[in-house]
Scaffold this active site. Structure first.
Site, PDB file in Angstrom:
ATOM      1  N   LYS A 150     -11.713 -28.330  -2.007  1.00 52.61           N
ATOM      2  CA  LYS A 150     -12.334 -28.296  -0.692  1.00 52.61           C
ATOM      3  C   LYS A 150     -13.624 -29.120  -0.708  1.00 52.61           C
ATOM      4  O   LYS A 150     -14.173 -29.401  -1.768  1.00 52.61           O
ATOM      5  CB  LYS A 150     -12.678 -26.845  -0.313  1.00 52.61           C
ATOM      6  CG  LYS A 150     -11.493 -25.978   0.057  1.00 52.61           C
ATOM      7  CD  LYS A 150     -11.956 -24.609   0.516  1.00 52.61           C
ATOM      8  CE  LYS A 150     -10.782 -23.698   0.849  1.00 52.61           C
ATOM      9  NZ  LYS A 150     -10.010 -24.130   2.031  1.00 52.61           N
ATOM     10  N   ARG A 193      -0.542 -18.312   0.764  1.00 49.78           N
ATOM     11  CA  ARG A 193       0.877 -18.017   1.029  1.00 49.78           C
ATOM     12  C   ARG A 193       1.653 -17.839  -0.267  1.00 49.78           C
ATOM     13  O   ARG A 193       2.670 -17.158  -0.291  1.00 49.78           O
ATOM     14  CB  ARG A 193       1.464 -19.139   1.898  1.00 49.78           C
ATOM     15  CG  ARG A 193       1.407 -20.491   1.247  1.00 49.78           C
ATOM     16  CD  ARG A 193       1.558 -21.624   2.241  1.00 49.78           C
ATOM     17  NE  ARG A 193       0.358 -21.808   3.067  1.00 49.78           N
ATOM     18  CZ  ARG A 193       0.271 -22.669   4.062  1.00 49.78           C
ATOM     19  NH1 ARG A 193       1.326 -23.421   4.371  1.00 49.78           N
ATOM     20  NH2 ARG A 193      -0.837 -22.785   4.753  1.00 49.78           N
ATOM     21  N   ASP A 237     -11.887 -19.215  -3.114  1.00 49.87           N
ATOM     22  CA  ASP A 237     -10.950 -20.305  -2.870  1.00 49.87           C
ATOM     23  C   ASP A 237     -11.685 -21.634  -2.897  1.00 49.87           C
ATOM     24  O   ASP A 237     -12.253 -22.067  -1.894  1.00 49.87           O
ATOM     25  CB  ASP A 237     -10.243 -20.094  -1.518  1.00 49.87           C
ATOM     26  CG  ASP A 237      -9.203 -21.181  -1.245  1.00 49.87           C
ATOM     27  OD1 ASP A 237      -8.898 -21.959  -2.176  1.00 49.87           O
ATOM     28  OD2 ASP A 237      -8.705 -21.240  -0.102  1.00 49.87           O
TER      29      ASP A 237
HETATM   30  N1  BES Z   1      -8.534 -19.767   2.747  1.00 47.08           N
HETATM   31  C1  BES Z   1      -8.099 -20.947   3.400  1.00 47.08           C
HETATM   32  C2  BES Z   1      -8.057 -20.798   4.924  1.00 47.08           C
HETATM   33  C3  BES Z   1      -9.386 -20.613   5.607  1.00 47.08           C
HETATM   34  C4  BES Z   1     -10.125 -21.700   6.013  1.00 47.08           C
HETATM   35  C5  BES Z   1      -9.838 -19.357   5.885  1.00 47.08           C
HETATM   36  C6  BES Z   1     -11.323 -21.511   6.669  1.00 47.08           C
HETATM   37  C7  BES Z   1     -11.037 -19.163   6.552  1.00 47.08           C
HETATM   38  C8  BES Z   1     -11.784 -20.244   6.939  1.00 47.08           C
HETATM   39  C9  BES Z   1      -6.680 -21.307   2.938  1.00 47.08           C
HETATM   40  O1  BES Z   1      -6.400 -20.998   1.626  1.00 47.08           O
HETATM   41  C10 BES Z   1      -6.555 -22.777   3.071  1.00 47.08           C
HETATM   42  O2  BES Z   1      -7.240 -23.476   2.397  1.00 47.08           O
HETATM   43  N2  BES Z   1      -5.656 -23.215   3.947  1.00 47.08           N
HETATM   44  C11 BES Z   1      -5.437 -24.590   4.168  1.00 47.08           C
HETATM   45  C12 BES Z   1      -3.963 -24.796   4.262  1.00 47.08           C
HETATM   46  C13 BES Z   1      -3.540 -26.234   4.319  1.00 47.08           C
HETATM   47  C14 BES Z   1      -3.785 -26.900   2.991  1.00 47.08           C
HETATM   48  C15 BES Z   1      -2.069 -26.282   4.691  1.00 47.08           C
HETATM   49  C16 BES Z   1      -6.118 -24.990   5.473  1.00 47.08           C
HETATM   50  O3  BES Z   1      -6.095 -24.231   6.421  1.00 47.08           O
HETATM   51  O4  BES Z   1      -6.684 -26.075   5.504  1.00 47.08           O
HETATM   52 ZN    ZN Z   2      -7.435 -19.404   0.813  1.00 40.48          ZN
HETATM   53 MN    MN Z   3      -7.030 -22.503   0.282  1.00 44.59          MN
END
Ligand code: BES
Ligand code: ZN
Ligand code: MN
Length: 509
Positions: A288, A362, A281
Protein backbone atom coordinates in the site's frame (compact mmCIF):
# COMPACT_ATOMS: atom_id res chain seq x y z
CA UNK A 1 -14.57 1.30 30.37
CA UNK A 2 -17.75 0.83 32.14
CA UNK A 3 -20.42 3.09 33.52
CA UNK A 4 -22.54 2.42 36.56
CA UNK A 5 -26.00 3.71 35.82
CA UNK A 6 -28.55 4.00 38.58
CA UNK A 7 -32.19 4.78 37.83
CA UNK A 8 -34.60 6.44 40.23
CA UNK A 9 -38.11 7.57 39.49
CA UNK A 10 -40.69 9.91 40.85
CA UNK A 11 -39.12 13.24 41.80
CA UNK A 12 -35.91 15.11 41.17
CA UNK A 13 -36.30 17.97 43.62
CA UNK A 14 -33.75 16.66 46.09
CA UNK A 15 -31.31 15.04 43.67
CA UNK A 16 -27.74 15.13 44.97
CA UNK A 17 -25.13 15.84 42.32
CA UNK A 18 -22.38 18.21 41.30
CA UNK A 19 -23.72 18.40 37.76
CA UNK A 20 -27.37 18.00 36.90
CA UNK A 21 -28.09 17.55 33.20
CA UNK A 22 -31.54 18.40 31.90
CA UNK A 23 -32.80 17.87 28.34
CA UNK A 24 -34.84 20.77 27.03
CA UNK A 25 -37.12 20.40 24.06
CA UNK A 26 -38.59 23.21 22.06
CA UNK A 27 -42.18 23.31 20.88
CA UNK A 28 -41.18 24.57 17.45
CA UNK A 29 -40.11 27.90 18.92
CA UNK A 30 -37.93 29.04 21.80
CA UNK A 31 -39.02 27.29 25.01
CA UNK A 32 -40.78 29.73 27.31
CA UNK A 33 -41.36 27.74 30.45
CA UNK A 34 -39.28 25.39 32.51
CA UNK A 35 -40.47 21.79 32.05
CA UNK A 36 -42.82 20.55 34.74
CA UNK A 37 -41.42 18.74 37.73
CA UNK A 38 -38.34 20.93 38.05
CA UNK A 39 -39.55 23.59 40.50
CA UNK A 40 -37.76 21.99 43.46
CA UNK A 41 -34.48 22.02 41.57
CA UNK A 42 -35.14 25.57 40.39
CA UNK A 43 -35.61 26.73 43.98
CA UNK A 44 -32.30 25.17 45.01
CA UNK A 45 -30.71 26.97 42.06
CA UNK A 46 -32.08 30.35 43.26
CA UNK A 47 -34.66 30.39 40.43
CA UNK A 48 -31.83 30.63 37.91
CA UNK A 49 -33.22 27.82 35.76
CA UNK A 50 -36.53 29.56 35.12
CA UNK A 51 -34.67 32.87 34.71
CA UNK A 52 -32.53 31.33 31.98
CA UNK A 53 -35.54 29.91 30.17
CA UNK A 54 -37.46 33.18 30.52
CA UNK A 55 -34.60 35.14 28.94
CA UNK A 56 -35.28 33.28 25.69
CA UNK A 57 -31.56 32.97 25.01
CA UNK A 58 -31.65 29.18 25.05
CA UNK A 59 -33.27 27.87 21.88
CA UNK A 60 -32.93 24.17 22.79
CA UNK A 61 -31.74 23.22 19.31
CA UNK A 62 -30.29 19.71 19.07
CA UNK A 63 -27.03 19.71 21.02
CA UNK A 64 -27.23 23.30 22.31
CA UNK A 65 -25.58 23.48 25.72
CA UNK A 66 -26.07 26.00 28.51
CA UNK A 67 -24.31 25.85 31.86
CA UNK A 68 -26.02 27.54 34.79
CA UNK A 69 -24.08 27.84 38.02
CA UNK A 70 -25.79 27.47 41.38
CA UNK A 71 -25.81 30.19 44.04
CA UNK A 72 -22.89 30.49 46.43
CA UNK A 73 -23.36 28.27 49.46
CA UNK A 74 -25.90 26.09 47.67
CA UNK A 75 -25.45 22.37 47.24
CA UNK A 76 -25.66 22.27 43.44
CA UNK A 77 -22.56 23.30 41.51
CA UNK A 78 -24.15 23.49 38.10
CA UNK A 79 -27.07 22.56 35.94
CA UNK A 80 -26.44 21.86 32.27
CA UNK A 81 -29.29 22.31 29.80
CA UNK A 82 -28.85 20.25 26.64
CA UNK A 83 -31.11 20.98 23.70
CA UNK A 84 -33.13 18.07 22.37
CA UNK A 85 -34.70 20.00 19.50
CA UNK A 86 -38.34 19.95 18.52
CA UNK A 87 -40.52 18.01 20.90
CA UNK A 88 -42.28 16.32 17.98
CA UNK A 89 -40.60 13.37 16.34
CA UNK A 90 -37.93 12.60 18.91
CA UNK A 91 -36.58 9.31 17.59
CA UNK A 92 -34.10 6.80 18.96
CA UNK A 93 -31.19 8.36 17.10
CA UNK A 94 -31.83 11.72 18.69
CA UNK A 95 -32.15 10.12 22.10
CA UNK A 96 -29.01 8.06 21.63
CA UNK A 97 -27.03 11.12 20.54
CA UNK A 98 -28.43 13.05 23.47
CA UNK A 99 -27.20 10.17 25.63
CA UNK A 100 -23.78 10.61 24.01
CA UNK A 101 -23.75 14.25 25.09
CA UNK A 102 -24.67 13.20 28.62
CA UNK A 103 -21.76 10.76 28.47
CA UNK A 104 -19.43 13.66 27.70
CA UNK A 105 -20.72 15.53 30.73
CA UNK A 106 -19.84 12.46 32.78
CA UNK A 107 -16.33 12.60 31.31
CA UNK A 108 -15.99 16.27 32.18
CA UNK A 109 -16.75 15.45 35.81
CA UNK A 110 -13.74 13.31 36.58
CA UNK A 111 -14.59 12.95 40.24
CA UNK A 112 -17.95 14.61 40.80
CA UNK A 113 -21.42 13.13 40.62
CA UNK A 114 -23.53 13.58 37.50
CA UNK A 115 -27.28 13.20 37.47
CA UNK A 116 -29.53 13.28 34.43
CA UNK A 117 -32.97 14.58 35.27
CA UNK A 118 -35.69 13.57 32.81
CA UNK A 119 -38.62 15.97 33.10
CA UNK A 120 -42.10 14.62 32.57
CA UNK A 121 -42.96 17.35 30.11
CA UNK A 122 -40.17 16.77 27.67
CA UNK A 123 -42.39 14.66 25.43
CA UNK A 124 -40.37 11.63 26.43
CA UNK A 125 -41.52 8.50 28.07
CA UNK A 126 -38.81 7.24 30.42
CA UNK A 127 -39.78 3.67 29.59
CA UNK A 128 -38.68 4.22 26.03
CA UNK A 129 -35.97 6.85 26.48
CA UNK A 130 -33.85 5.62 29.39
CA UNK A 131 -32.30 2.49 27.81
CA UNK A 132 -31.44 4.34 24.60
CA UNK A 133 -29.98 7.29 26.48
CA UNK A 134 -27.94 4.97 28.69
CA UNK A 135 -26.57 3.18 25.64
CA UNK A 136 -25.69 6.54 24.10
CA UNK A 137 -23.99 7.68 27.30
CA UNK A 138 -21.60 4.75 27.16
CA UNK A 139 -20.81 5.24 23.47
CA UNK A 140 -20.38 8.99 23.88
CA UNK A 141 -18.10 8.71 26.90
CA UNK A 142 -15.77 6.27 25.14
CA UNK A 143 -12.12 7.26 24.92
CA UNK A 144 -9.04 5.39 23.80
CA UNK A 145 -6.47 6.97 26.10
CA UNK A 146 -4.75 4.14 27.91
CA UNK A 147 -1.51 4.91 26.08
CA UNK A 148 -1.39 8.53 27.28
CA UNK A 149 1.35 8.63 29.91
CA UNK A 150 -0.64 11.02 32.06
CA UNK A 151 -3.46 8.50 32.28
CA UNK A 152 -1.21 5.51 32.76
CA UNK A 153 0.44 7.16 35.77
CA UNK A 154 -2.77 8.40 37.31
CA UNK A 155 -3.73 5.26 39.13
CA UNK A 156 -6.49 6.96 41.00
CA UNK A 157 -8.39 7.53 37.81
CA UNK A 158 -10.85 4.69 37.79
CA UNK A 159 -12.36 3.30 34.64
CA UNK A 160 -15.77 3.11 36.28
CA UNK A 161 -17.89 6.14 35.64
CA UNK A 162 -21.16 6.90 37.34
CA UNK A 163 -24.41 8.36 36.16
CA UNK A 164 -27.70 8.70 38.00
CA UNK A 165 -30.84 8.99 35.93
CA UNK A 166 -33.79 10.49 37.78
CA UNK A 167 -37.26 10.89 36.32
CA UNK A 168 -39.59 13.54 37.66
CA UNK A 169 -42.58 11.28 37.26
CA UNK A 170 -43.27 7.78 38.53
CA UNK A 171 -42.38 4.92 36.21
CA UNK A 172 -44.63 1.91 35.86
CA UNK A 173 -42.50 -1.22 35.96
CA UNK A 174 -39.35 0.40 37.26
CA UNK A 175 -37.74 -3.01 37.80
CA UNK A 176 -38.33 -3.95 34.16
CA UNK A 177 -36.92 -0.62 33.02
CA UNK A 178 -33.82 -1.18 35.14
CA UNK A 179 -33.39 -4.66 33.67
CA UNK A 180 -33.79 -3.40 30.13
CA UNK A 181 -31.33 -0.59 30.73
CA UNK A 182 -28.84 -3.04 32.15
CA UNK A 183 -29.11 -5.11 28.96
CA UNK A 184 -28.62 -2.03 26.78
CA UNK A 185 -25.55 -1.07 28.81
CA UNK A 186 -24.10 -4.58 28.57
CA UNK A 187 -24.45 -4.60 24.81
CA UNK A 188 -22.98 -1.09 24.51
CA UNK A 189 -20.03 -2.22 26.65
CA UNK A 190 -19.46 -5.06 24.20
CA UNK A 191 -19.42 -2.49 21.39
CA UNK A 192 -16.74 -0.62 23.34
CA UNK A 193 -14.74 -3.84 23.63
CA UNK A 194 -14.86 -3.99 19.83
CA UNK A 195 -13.70 -0.36 19.62
CA UNK A 196 -10.83 -1.09 21.97
CA UNK A 197 -9.70 -4.07 19.90
CA UNK A 198 -9.98 -2.09 16.67
CA UNK A 199 -8.02 0.83 18.12
CA UNK A 200 -5.29 -1.26 19.70
CA UNK A 201 -1.99 -0.74 17.83
CA UNK A 202 -0.65 -3.58 15.67
CA UNK A 203 2.54 -4.00 17.69
CA UNK A 204 0.47 -5.16 20.65
CA UNK A 205 -2.52 -6.69 18.86
CA UNK A 206 -1.52 -9.45 16.44
CA UNK A 207 -3.05 -12.86 15.78
CA UNK A 208 -1.62 -14.51 18.87
CA UNK A 209 -2.61 -11.72 21.26
CA UNK A 210 -6.03 -11.47 19.64
CA UNK A 211 -6.43 -15.19 20.32
CA UNK A 212 -5.30 -14.63 23.90
CA UNK A 213 -7.92 -11.92 24.33
CA UNK A 214 -10.56 -14.23 22.87
CA UNK A 215 -9.63 -17.01 25.30
CA UNK A 216 -9.74 -14.61 28.22
CA UNK A 217 -13.11 -13.20 27.20
CA UNK A 218 -14.51 -16.69 26.56
CA UNK A 219 -13.49 -17.86 29.99
CA UNK A 220 -15.06 -14.81 31.60
CA UNK A 221 -18.47 -15.18 29.94
CA UNK A 222 -18.67 -18.94 29.47
CA UNK A 223 -18.04 -19.38 25.74
CA UNK A 224 -16.17 -22.30 24.28
CA UNK A 225 -12.96 -21.20 22.60
CA UNK A 226 -10.50 -23.09 20.48
CA UNK A 227 -7.59 -21.65 18.57
CA UNK A 228 -5.87 -23.24 15.60
CA UNK A 229 -2.17 -22.67 15.21
CA UNK A 230 -0.24 -23.01 11.95
CA UNK A 231 0.24 -26.78 12.25
CA UNK A 232 -3.48 -27.32 12.80
CA UNK A 233 -4.37 -25.08 9.88
CA UNK A 234 -1.88 -26.97 7.71
CA UNK A 235 -3.57 -30.22 8.69
CA UNK A 236 -6.89 -28.81 7.49
CA UNK A 237 -5.39 -27.55 4.27
CA UNK A 238 -6.13 -23.91 5.01
CA UNK A 239 -3.72 -22.72 2.37
CA UNK A 240 -5.36 -19.34 1.91
CA UNK A 241 -5.02 -17.91 5.42
CA UNK A 242 -1.59 -19.54 5.68
CA UNK A 243 -0.47 -17.79 2.50
CA UNK A 244 -1.58 -14.41 3.81
CA UNK A 245 0.18 -14.97 7.13
CA UNK A 246 3.43 -16.44 5.83
CA UNK A 247 5.16 -13.10 5.28
CA UNK A 248 4.88 -12.09 8.92
CA UNK A 249 6.93 -12.97 11.99
CA UNK A 250 3.60 -13.20 13.76
CA UNK A 251 1.89 -16.41 12.67
CA UNK A 252 -1.84 -16.52 11.81
CA UNK A 253 -4.54 -17.99 14.02
CA UNK A 254 -8.05 -19.29 13.39
CA UNK A 255 -10.14 -18.57 16.47
CA UNK A 256 -13.43 -20.40 17.06
CA UNK A 257 -15.87 -19.19 19.73
CA UNK A 258 -19.02 -21.13 20.49
CA UNK A 259 -22.12 -20.28 22.46
CA UNK A 260 -24.98 -22.61 23.40
CA UNK A 261 -23.54 -25.84 22.03
CA UNK A 262 -26.25 -28.00 23.57
CA UNK A 263 -28.75 -30.25 21.83
CA UNK A 264 -31.65 -28.13 23.09
CA UNK A 265 -30.20 -24.91 21.72
CA UNK A 266 -29.13 -26.47 18.46
CA UNK A 267 -32.79 -27.34 17.86
CA UNK A 268 -33.36 -23.58 17.58
CA UNK A 269 -30.75 -23.57 14.87
CA UNK A 270 -27.10 -22.72 14.41
CA UNK A 271 -25.81 -19.33 13.39
CA UNK A 272 -22.26 -18.65 12.26
CA UNK A 273 -20.55 -15.26 12.26
CA UNK A 274 -17.14 -14.87 10.62
CA UNK A 275 -14.88 -11.85 11.15
CA UNK A 276 -11.91 -10.62 9.12
CA UNK A 277 -9.03 -10.28 11.55
CA UNK A 278 -6.13 -8.76 9.61
CA UNK A 279 -4.28 -7.19 12.52
CA UNK A 280 -2.27 -5.06 10.12
CA UNK A 281 -2.67 -4.78 6.37
CA UNK A 282 0.46 -3.40 4.72
CA UNK A 283 -0.77 -4.77 1.41
CA UNK A 284 2.05 -7.33 1.41
CA UNK A 285 4.31 -7.28 -1.66
CA UNK A 286 1.54 -5.37 -3.47
CA UNK A 287 2.42 -2.73 -0.92
CA UNK A 288 0.00 0.00 0.00
CA UNK A 289 0.98 3.67 -0.13
CA UNK A 290 1.96 5.35 3.14
CA UNK A 291 -1.39 7.10 3.27
CA UNK A 292 -3.27 3.92 2.37
CA UNK A 293 -1.58 2.03 5.19
CA UNK A 294 -2.35 4.58 7.85
CA UNK A 295 -5.66 3.16 9.08
CA UNK A 296 -4.78 -0.48 8.57
CA UNK A 297 -4.52 -1.41 12.23
CA UNK A 298 -8.33 -1.30 11.99
CA UNK A 299 -8.36 -4.08 9.40
CA UNK A 300 -9.50 -6.49 12.10
CA UNK A 301 -12.67 -4.51 12.82
CA UNK A 302 -14.87 -7.31 11.46
CA UNK A 303 -13.21 -9.68 13.91
CA UNK A 304 -13.78 -7.11 16.64
CA UNK A 305 -17.50 -6.97 15.80
CA UNK A 306 -17.79 -10.75 15.98
CA UNK A 307 -15.79 -10.76 19.23
CA UNK A 308 -18.04 -8.11 20.79
CA UNK A 309 -21.25 -9.69 19.54
CA UNK A 310 -20.25 -13.15 20.82
CA UNK A 311 -19.53 -11.62 24.20
CA UNK A 312 -22.93 -9.91 24.27
CA UNK A 313 -24.71 -13.07 23.12
CA UNK A 314 -23.05 -14.99 25.95
CA UNK A 315 -23.83 -12.33 28.55
CA UNK A 316 -27.49 -12.27 27.50
CA UNK A 317 -27.41 -16.06 27.27
CA UNK A 318 -29.49 -16.03 24.08
CA UNK A 319 -31.17 -19.43 23.62
CA UNK A 320 -29.58 -20.47 20.32
CA UNK A 321 -26.35 -22.05 19.09
CA UNK A 322 -23.93 -19.42 17.75
CA UNK A 323 -20.45 -19.92 16.34
CA UNK A 324 -18.06 -16.98 15.95
CA UNK A 325 -14.96 -17.48 13.85
CA UNK A 326 -12.10 -15.02 13.62
CA UNK A 327 -9.58 -15.38 10.83
CA UNK A 328 -6.51 -13.60 12.17
CA UNK A 329 -3.36 -12.86 10.20
CA UNK A 330 -0.90 -10.07 9.58
CA UNK A 331 -0.30 -9.12 5.94
CA UNK A 332 3.38 -8.20 5.56
CA UNK A 333 5.97 -8.04 2.76
CA UNK A 334 9.11 -10.08 3.35
CA UNK A 335 11.23 -12.76 1.73
CA UNK A 336 8.73 -15.32 3.04
CA UNK A 337 5.67 -13.41 1.88
CA UNK A 338 3.23 -14.83 -0.66
CA UNK A 339 3.66 -13.36 -4.12
CA UNK A 340 1.52 -12.11 -6.95
CA UNK A 341 1.32 -15.09 -9.37
CA UNK A 342 1.39 -17.68 -6.59
CA UNK A 343 -1.36 -20.28 -6.91
CA UNK A 344 -2.61 -21.49 -3.56
CA UNK A 345 -5.08 -24.15 -2.48
CA UNK A 346 -7.82 -23.21 -0.03
CA UNK A 347 -9.34 -25.49 2.60
CA UNK A 348 -12.26 -26.12 0.23
CA UNK A 349 -9.85 -27.61 -2.30
CA UNK A 350 -10.44 -24.76 -4.76
CA UNK A 351 -7.33 -23.10 -6.14
CA UNK A 352 -6.70 -19.36 -6.20
CA UNK A 353 -4.31 -17.37 -8.33
CA UNK A 354 -2.89 -14.44 -6.39
CA UNK A 355 -2.96 -11.35 -8.57
CA UNK A 356 -2.73 -8.82 -5.74
CA UNK A 357 -1.45 -9.59 -2.25
CA UNK A 358 -3.46 -6.64 -0.96
CA UNK A 359 -6.68 -8.57 -1.63
CA UNK A 360 -5.88 -10.67 1.45
CA UNK A 361 -9.10 -10.36 3.40
CA UNK A 362 -11.16 -12.55 1.09
CA UNK A 363 -8.45 -15.22 1.30
CA UNK A 364 -8.51 -15.57 5.07
CA UNK A 365 -12.32 -15.37 4.92
CA UNK A 366 -12.50 -18.14 2.29
CA UNK A 367 -10.91 -20.64 4.67
CA UNK A 368 -12.97 -19.44 7.63
CA UNK A 369 -16.27 -19.59 5.71
CA UNK A 370 -15.48 -23.06 4.45
CA UNK A 371 -14.58 -24.20 7.96
CA UNK A 372 -17.86 -22.83 9.34
CA UNK A 373 -19.93 -24.57 6.66
CA UNK A 374 -18.16 -27.90 6.92
CA UNK A 375 -17.87 -28.11 10.69
CA UNK A 376 -21.10 -26.51 11.91
CA UNK A 377 -23.58 -26.68 9.00
CA UNK A 378 -25.15 -23.38 10.06
CA UNK A 379 -28.72 -22.43 9.18
CA UNK A 380 -27.54 -18.92 8.50
CA UNK A 381 -24.11 -17.38 8.21
CA UNK A 382 -22.87 -13.83 8.05
CA UNK A 383 -19.41 -12.44 7.64
CA UNK A 384 -18.13 -9.02 8.66
CA UNK A 385 -15.06 -7.59 7.00
CA UNK A 386 -13.26 -4.35 6.20
CA UNK A 387 -12.93 -5.89 2.78
CA UNK A 388 -12.72 -3.19 0.12
CA UNK A 389 -11.72 0.41 -0.36
CA UNK A 390 -14.64 0.44 -2.82
CA UNK A 391 -17.12 -0.01 0.07
CA UNK A 392 -15.49 2.86 1.92
CA UNK A 393 -15.74 5.06 -1.19
CA UNK A 394 -19.35 4.10 -1.83
CA UNK A 395 -20.73 4.24 1.69
CA UNK A 396 -18.45 6.34 3.85
CA UNK A 397 -18.87 5.84 7.58
CA UNK A 398 -22.67 5.88 7.65
CA UNK A 399 -23.69 2.56 6.16
CA UNK A 400 -22.57 -1.03 5.82
CA UNK A 401 -22.75 -2.81 2.46
CA UNK A 402 -24.80 -6.03 2.55
CA UNK A 403 -24.81 -8.71 -0.16
CA UNK A 404 -25.10 -12.45 -0.33
CA UNK A 405 -27.13 -15.39 -1.53
CA UNK A 406 -30.20 -15.03 0.67
CA UNK A 407 -32.66 -12.15 0.57
CA UNK A 408 -34.35 -13.18 3.81
CA UNK A 409 -31.18 -13.09 5.87
CA UNK A 410 -30.28 -9.75 4.34
CA UNK A 411 -33.74 -8.40 5.21
CA UNK A 412 -33.36 -9.73 8.77
CA UNK A 413 -30.04 -7.94 9.14
CA UNK A 414 -31.47 -4.72 7.75
CA UNK A 415 -34.33 -4.94 10.24
CA UNK A 416 -31.94 -5.63 13.11
CA UNK A 417 -29.85 -2.68 11.99
CA UNK A 418 -32.88 -0.41 11.90
CA UNK A 419 -33.83 -1.51 15.41
CA UNK A 420 -30.46 -0.44 16.81
CA UNK A 421 -29.60 2.50 14.55
CA UNK A 422 -27.22 0.90 12.06
CA UNK A 423 -27.78 0.96 8.32
CA UNK A 424 -27.19 -2.00 6.01
CA UNK A 425 -27.55 -1.17 2.34
CA UNK A 426 -27.84 -3.86 -0.34
CA UNK A 427 -25.36 -4.23 -3.19
CA UNK A 428 -25.70 -6.55 -6.18
CA UNK A 429 -24.00 -9.91 -6.42
CA UNK A 430 -24.45 -11.17 -9.98
CA UNK A 431 -23.15 -14.14 -11.93
CA UNK A 432 -21.31 -11.55 -13.99
CA UNK A 433 -19.36 -10.59 -10.88
CA UNK A 434 -18.45 -14.22 -10.31
CA UNK A 435 -17.19 -14.46 -13.91
CA UNK A 436 -14.85 -11.55 -13.29
CA UNK A 437 -13.21 -13.50 -10.48
CA UNK A 438 -12.36 -16.54 -12.61
CA UNK A 439 -8.68 -17.11 -13.39
CA UNK A 440 -7.13 -18.49 -16.56
CA UNK A 441 -4.79 -20.72 -14.58
CA UNK A 442 -6.69 -21.53 -11.35
CA UNK A 443 -10.31 -21.83 -10.15
CA UNK A 444 -10.30 -18.26 -8.91
CA UNK A 445 -8.16 -15.16 -8.89
CA UNK A 446 -8.18 -13.08 -5.76
CA UNK A 447 -8.84 -9.65 -7.25
CA UNK A 448 -11.08 -8.22 -9.90
CA UNK A 449 -9.61 -4.77 -9.39
CA UNK A 450 -11.23 -1.73 -7.81
CA UNK A 451 -14.07 -1.41 -10.36
CA UNK A 452 -17.22 -2.87 -8.83
CA UNK A 453 -14.97 -3.97 -6.00
CA UNK A 454 -17.64 -4.54 -3.35
CA UNK A 455 -19.53 -6.96 -5.58
CA UNK A 456 -16.55 -8.82 -7.04
CA UNK A 457 -15.15 -9.36 -3.53
CA UNK A 458 -18.56 -10.66 -2.46
CA UNK A 459 -18.71 -12.93 -5.51
CA UNK A 460 -15.38 -14.44 -4.53
CA UNK A 461 -16.61 -15.18 -0.99
CA UNK A 462 -19.78 -16.72 -2.40
CA UNK A 463 -17.61 -19.41 -3.94
CA UNK A 464 -16.78 -20.71 -0.46
CA UNK A 465 -20.17 -20.83 1.28
CA UNK A 466 -21.88 -23.58 -0.71
CA UNK A 467 -25.67 -23.56 -0.24
CA UNK A 468 -25.57 -22.01 3.22
CA UNK A 469 -27.83 -18.95 3.48
CA UNK A 470 -25.23 -16.23 3.80
CA UNK A 471 -24.77 -12.47 3.87
CA UNK A 472 -21.50 -10.59 3.60
CA UNK A 473 -21.21 -7.26 5.40
CA UNK A 474 -18.47 -4.96 4.12
CA UNK A 475 -17.67 -2.50 6.92
CA UNK A 476 -14.63 -0.86 5.31
CA UNK A 477 -16.46 2.47 5.58
CA UNK A 478 -18.55 2.00 8.71
CA UNK A 479 -15.98 0.13 10.81
CA UNK A 480 -13.51 2.97 11.12
CA UNK A 481 -13.92 6.68 10.71
CA UNK A 482 -12.38 10.04 11.41
CA UNK A 483 -15.89 11.54 11.53
CA UNK A 484 -16.81 12.80 14.98
CA UNK A 485 -20.36 12.48 16.25
CA UNK A 486 -21.88 12.70 19.73
CA UNK A 487 -21.52 8.90 19.86
CA UNK A 488 -18.02 8.59 18.58
CA UNK A 489 -14.64 10.33 18.69
CA UNK A 490 -13.23 8.60 15.62
CA UNK A 491 -11.21 5.41 15.12
CA UNK A 492 -12.80 1.98 15.38
CA UNK A 493 -16.57 2.27 15.63
CA UNK A 494 -17.57 -1.16 16.91
CA UNK A 495 -20.22 -1.21 14.19
CA UNK A 496 -22.08 -4.50 13.94
CA UNK A 497 -21.99 -5.47 17.60
CA UNK A 498 -25.44 -4.15 18.42
CA UNK A 499 -26.90 -5.20 15.08
CA UNK A 500 -25.59 -8.77 15.22
CA UNK A 501 -26.67 -9.18 18.82
CA UNK A 502 -30.14 -7.95 17.88
CA UNK A 503 -30.23 -10.24 14.85
CA UNK A 504 -29.32 -13.30 16.93
CA UNK A 505 -31.86 -12.26 19.57
CA UNK A 506 -34.61 -12.09 16.96
CA UNK A 507 -33.54 -15.46 15.52
CA UNK A 508 -33.61 -17.03 18.98
CA UNK A 509 -37.20 -15.98 19.58
N1 BES B 1 -8.27 -3.76 4.07
C1 BES B 1 -8.37 -3.37 2.71
C2 BES B 1 -9.67 -2.61 2.40
C3 BES B 1 -9.82 -1.27 3.06
C4 BES B 1 -9.35 -0.13 2.45
C5 BES B 1 -10.49 -1.16 4.24
C6 BES B 1 -9.53 1.10 3.05
C7 BES B 1 -10.68 0.08 4.84
C8 BES B 1 -10.19 1.21 4.24
C9 BES B 1 -8.34 -4.61 1.80
O1 BES B 1 -7.55 -5.64 2.26
C10 BES B 1 -7.77 -4.17 0.51
O2 BES B 1 -6.65 -3.78 0.47
N2 BES B 1 -8.58 -4.25 -0.55
C11 BES B 1 -8.16 -3.87 -1.84
C12 BES B 1 -8.67 -4.90 -2.79
C13 BES B 1 -8.16 -4.74 -4.20
C14 BES B 1 -6.69 -5.07 -4.26
C15 BES B 1 -8.97 -5.66 -5.09
C16 BES B 1 -8.76 -2.50 -2.16
O3 BES B 1 -9.89 -2.24 -1.80
O4 BES B 1 -8.05 -1.70 -2.76
ZN1 ZN C 1 -7.31 -5.78 4.31
MN1 MN D 1 -5.52 -5.41 1.72
Amino acid sequence: MTMRIQIDAGGAGDVKADTVVIPITNPGETPSTLPRGLSGLDRRMGERLSDAIRSGDFKAGVGDRLVIYGPRGGDLVRVVFIGLGESDGIDDLRLREFGGRVGREVNRESNGRVALVLPASAGLSPERAVPVIAEGALLGAYRFDQYKSADRKNEKKTTTKRLRIVTTRKVKGLAALRAETKRAVQIAECQLVARDLSNEPPNTLYPETLAREARKMARAVGLKCSVMNVAEMEKRGMGAILAVGQGSQRPPRMIVLEHGATAARKRKGTIAMIGKGITFDSGGLSLKTAAGMLEMKHDMSGAASVFGAMKAIALLDLPIHVVGIIAAAENMPSHTAYRPSDIIESASGQTIEIVNTDAEGRLVMADALHHAVKTFEPDAMIDVATLTGAAMMAFGPHATAGLGNDEDVLAELQAAGRAVGETVWPMPLLDAHTKEMRSKVADWKNSGGPIGGVSTAGAFLKGFVGDTPWVHLDIAGSGMTSAQTPLHIGGGTGVGVRMLTEWVRSRAE
